[in-house]
Design a protein around this motif. Structure first.
Motif, PDB file in Angstrom:
ATOM      1  N   CYS A  83       2.951   1.691  -7.159  1.00  7.69           N
ATOM      2  CA  CYS A  83       1.652   1.359  -6.532  1.00  7.69           C
ATOM      3  C   CYS A  83       0.448   1.872  -7.314  1.00  7.69           C
ATOM      4  O   CYS A  83      -0.526   2.371  -6.714  1.00  7.69           O
ATOM      5  CB  CYS A  83       1.576   1.895  -5.106  1.00  7.69           C
TER       6      CYS A  83
ATOM      7  N   ASP B 189      -3.222   1.363  -6.308  1.00  9.13           N
ATOM      8  CA  ASP B 189      -3.843   2.082  -5.192  1.00  9.13           C
ATOM      9  C   ASP B 189      -4.607   3.332  -5.625  1.00  9.13           C
ATOM     10  O   ASP B 189      -5.208   4.020  -4.805  1.00  9.13           O
ATOM     11  CB  ASP B 189      -2.777   2.484  -4.163  1.00  9.13           C
TER      12      ASP B 189
ATOM     13  N   ASP C 278      -4.844   0.053   6.427  1.00 12.20           N
ATOM     14  CA  ASP C 278      -4.147  -0.466   5.262  1.00 12.20           C
ATOM     15  C   ASP C 278      -5.133  -0.809   4.155  1.00 12.20           C
ATOM     16  O   ASP C 278      -5.168  -0.173   3.113  1.00 12.20           O
ATOM     17  CB  ASP C 278      -3.314  -1.687   5.723  1.00 12.20           C
ATOM     18  N   ARG C 279      -5.991  -1.824   4.421  1.00 10.83           N
ATOM     19  CA  ARG C 279      -6.901  -2.251   3.353  1.00 10.83           C
ATOM     20  C   ARG C 279      -8.350  -1.857   3.590  1.00 10.83           C
ATOM     21  O   ARG C 279      -9.018  -1.359   2.697  1.00 10.83           O
ATOM     22  CB  ARG C 279      -6.804  -3.764   3.166  1.00 10.83           C
TER      23      ARG C 279
ATOM     24  N   MET D 226       0.851  -1.204   0.000  1.00  6.83           N
ATOM     25  CA  MET D 226       0.000   0.000   0.000  1.00  6.83           C
ATOM     26  C   MET D 226       0.883   1.249   0.000  1.00  6.83           C
ATOM     27  O   MET D 226       1.887   1.302   0.683  1.00  6.83           O
ATOM     28  CB  MET D 226      -0.853  -0.035   1.281  1.00  6.83           C
ATOM     29  N   SER D 227       0.490   2.228  -0.792  1.00  6.58           N
ATOM     30  CA  SER D 227       1.280   3.453  -0.819  1.00  6.58           C
ATOM     31  C   SER D 227       1.100   4.209   0.487  1.00  6.58           C
ATOM     32  O   SER D 227       0.109   4.040   1.184  1.00  6.58           O
ATOM     33  CB  SER D 227       0.808   4.327  -1.964  1.00  6.58           C
TER      34      SER D 227
ATOM     35  N   LYS E 289      -3.351   0.842 -13.718  1.00  9.53           N
ATOM     36  CA  LYS E 289      -4.066   0.049 -12.720  1.00  9.53           C
ATOM     37  C   LYS E 289      -4.711  -1.178 -13.389  1.00  9.53           C
ATOM     38  O   LYS E 289      -4.581  -2.292 -12.909  1.00  9.53           O
ATOM     39  CB  LYS E 289      -5.124   0.951 -12.079  1.00  9.53           C
TER      40      LYS E 289
ATOM     41  N   ALA F  20      -4.059   9.497  -2.631  1.00  8.21           N
ATOM     42  CA  ALA F  20      -3.539   8.156  -2.331  1.00  8.21           C
ATOM     43  C   ALA F  20      -2.023   8.177  -2.193  1.00  8.21           C
ATOM     44  O   ALA F  20      -1.398   7.130  -2.041  1.00  8.21           O
ATOM     45  CB  ALA F  20      -3.956   7.180  -3.415  1.00  8.21           C
TER      46      ALA F  20
END
Ligand code: SF4
Ligand code: SF4
Length: 431
Positions: free
Chosen positions: A395, A398, A250-251, A2-3, A423, A372
């Motif tokens: 990333c 993200d 994080d997610r 994750m960025s 992406k 982000a």
């Protein structure tokens, strides 16, 4: 990976909400046919429960999902099933649609029995939400019950009434119009999340809505309002959690004890609990600089955009950019044959003025503003060089497709489009 969060997330953008905010929402009748997308949270794996020639009413269950986490779909008009047609969906995917010939009678059946959230237990409420076909109405339309089923140690249920995209006022209008449903839905969600507190996030600048909701929730235990700054993308889950709870995850918001749902999801759920009604109608903001009569309309799910635009006086320019959604996060669609699906809340029409983009000035604005914490310009360069490794390192997955990098770019480069491409390429490579 994750960025990291680096963006300032303090970009005020022109709202243009005055175009529709004070205009009465108009209910539109369906035309000759509606086309109900057989699509749920990106899945088309559905079992269709009706056949060509069958009669249906508003509220008849027409399809059920075969996958564990997906929810049923209900008819939005009464009439006769004419079959299944593959059409372009607002998500830019070809999707099967159930065609219903409207009999003009608007006969309605209760899709299920209403439920009293105060006496029902948590499991019953979660099952009810699933069977009612309630999906998250603030984003991709993923079934809403999932986050409640797995809720654990929830400190705050955050109800998102921010509506930060320019032009869109559908949520704002719907809260005023459906106070009882809003309060019922949010209290039921609070119970399902086992949350200590429910916080309703509203933009500071919407003082009228703040006063209205304050009055509506007066005396309710553990419910408060958070007046949040008028910046973009304040309505993004991650930004809201940071603003209200001063925490990063994080997610998923659940990692820091938060469940986030849109205000209109609470309203749809309240509608189901109080009246036994599924999501068969939508309030949609039709706005932008190139539609004759910007307004909010209440339309049946499955109504083509072309009929809605016609009811708003049509286009004011020969060449327009039609967006399913708002100008920042919506998707530009090449024609107006697509229909309103359950998670849609806006059609934005802009004049299609060709403009000259110049080369990148290396000003760094896109990186400074990316919520982000990405470096959009570097990702865009990696796309041009077909350098997947760098896209991955930067990333690109993200990206939340908020559109800010394009919005702030002084060279008018469509940076978002390139990050979006990166992406997609990375997502495809993963499959
Ligand atoms: S569209 Fe993606 S890359 Fe661009 S600012 Fe938003 S999150 Fe960042
Ligand atoms: S904002 Fe535009 S000009 Fe500035 S670095 Fe990013 S892409 Fe280049």
């Amino acid at each position: 990976m994750m960025s990291l969060f680096k963006g300032p997330m303090r970009q005020h953008i022109q709202g243009h909400k005055e175009l529709t905010e004070h205009v009465e929402a108009q209910e539109l009748k369906a035309g000759e046919k509606v086309y109900i997308p057989l699509f749920c949270g990106a899945s088309t794996n559905l079992e269709v429960l009706v056949q060509e020639g069958d009669s249906v009413c508003i509220g008849t269950k027409i399809a059920e999902c075969k996958e564990r986490f997906f929810v049923p779909i209900y008819a939005s008009v009464s009439g006769t099933v004419a079959g299944i047609e593959k059409r372009m969906h607002a998500s830019l995917k070809p999707v099967p649609h159930l065609v219903i010939i409207n009999d003009g009678q608007y006969k309605e059946v209760a899709s299920f029995e209403p439920l009293n959230y105060e006496t029902a237990d948590r499991e019953t409420l979660i099952d009810f939400m699933m069977n009612a076909g309630i999906i998250g109405l603030g984003g991709a339309g993923f079934p809403a019950f999932v986050k409640y089923k797995f809720a654990k140690d929830v400190e705050k249920l955050i109800i998102n009434a921010v509506e930060c995209e320019p032009f869109i006022t559908a949520d704002y209008k719907t809260i005023f119009a459906q106070k009882e449903e809003f309060v019922t839905g949010l209290m039921a969600m609070k119970k399902m999340a086992m949350a200590k507190e429910a916080v309703i996030a509203i933009k500071k600048t919407h003082q009228d809505l703040i006063s209205f909701v304050e009055e509506a929730v007066k005396g309710l235990d553990g419910v408060s309002i958070a007046a949040v700054p008028d910046v973009y993308p304040m309505g993004w889950e991650r930004v809201l959690v940071r603003e209200i709870m001063h925490k990063e995850y994080d997610r998923l918001p659940g990692e820091v004890g938060a469940v986030v749902n849109n205000a209109t999801t609470a309203i749809a759920f309240g509608d189901a609990l109080l009246h036994g009604r599924a999501i068969v109608k939508k309030t949609v903001t039709v706005s932008g600089t190139a539609v004759k009569e910007p307004k909010n309309v209440i339309v049946p799910v499955g109504m083509p955009a072309s009929e809605i635009i016609a009811a708003c006086g049509g286009y004011t320019e020969d060449s327009v950019k039609l967006i399913a959604g708002g100008p920042m996060m919506g998707k530009t669609i090449v024609n107006d044959a697509f229909v309103i699906d359950r998670n849609m809340n806006a059609l934005t029409v802009l004049a299609n003025k060709p403009y000259d983009s110049i080369s990148c000035l290396r000003c760094g604005k896109c990186s400074d503003h990316c919520p982000a914490g990405l470096q959009p310009v570097r990702i865009a360069q990696a796309v041009k060089a077909a350098d997947k490794k760098t896209m991955e390192k930067l990333c690109a997955v993200d990206c939340i497709e908020c559109g800010l990098c394009t919005y702030v770019c002084p060279s008018r480069l469509d940076v978002t489009e390139n990050v979006r491409k990166a992406k997609r390429q990375l997502q495809l490579a993963k499959k």
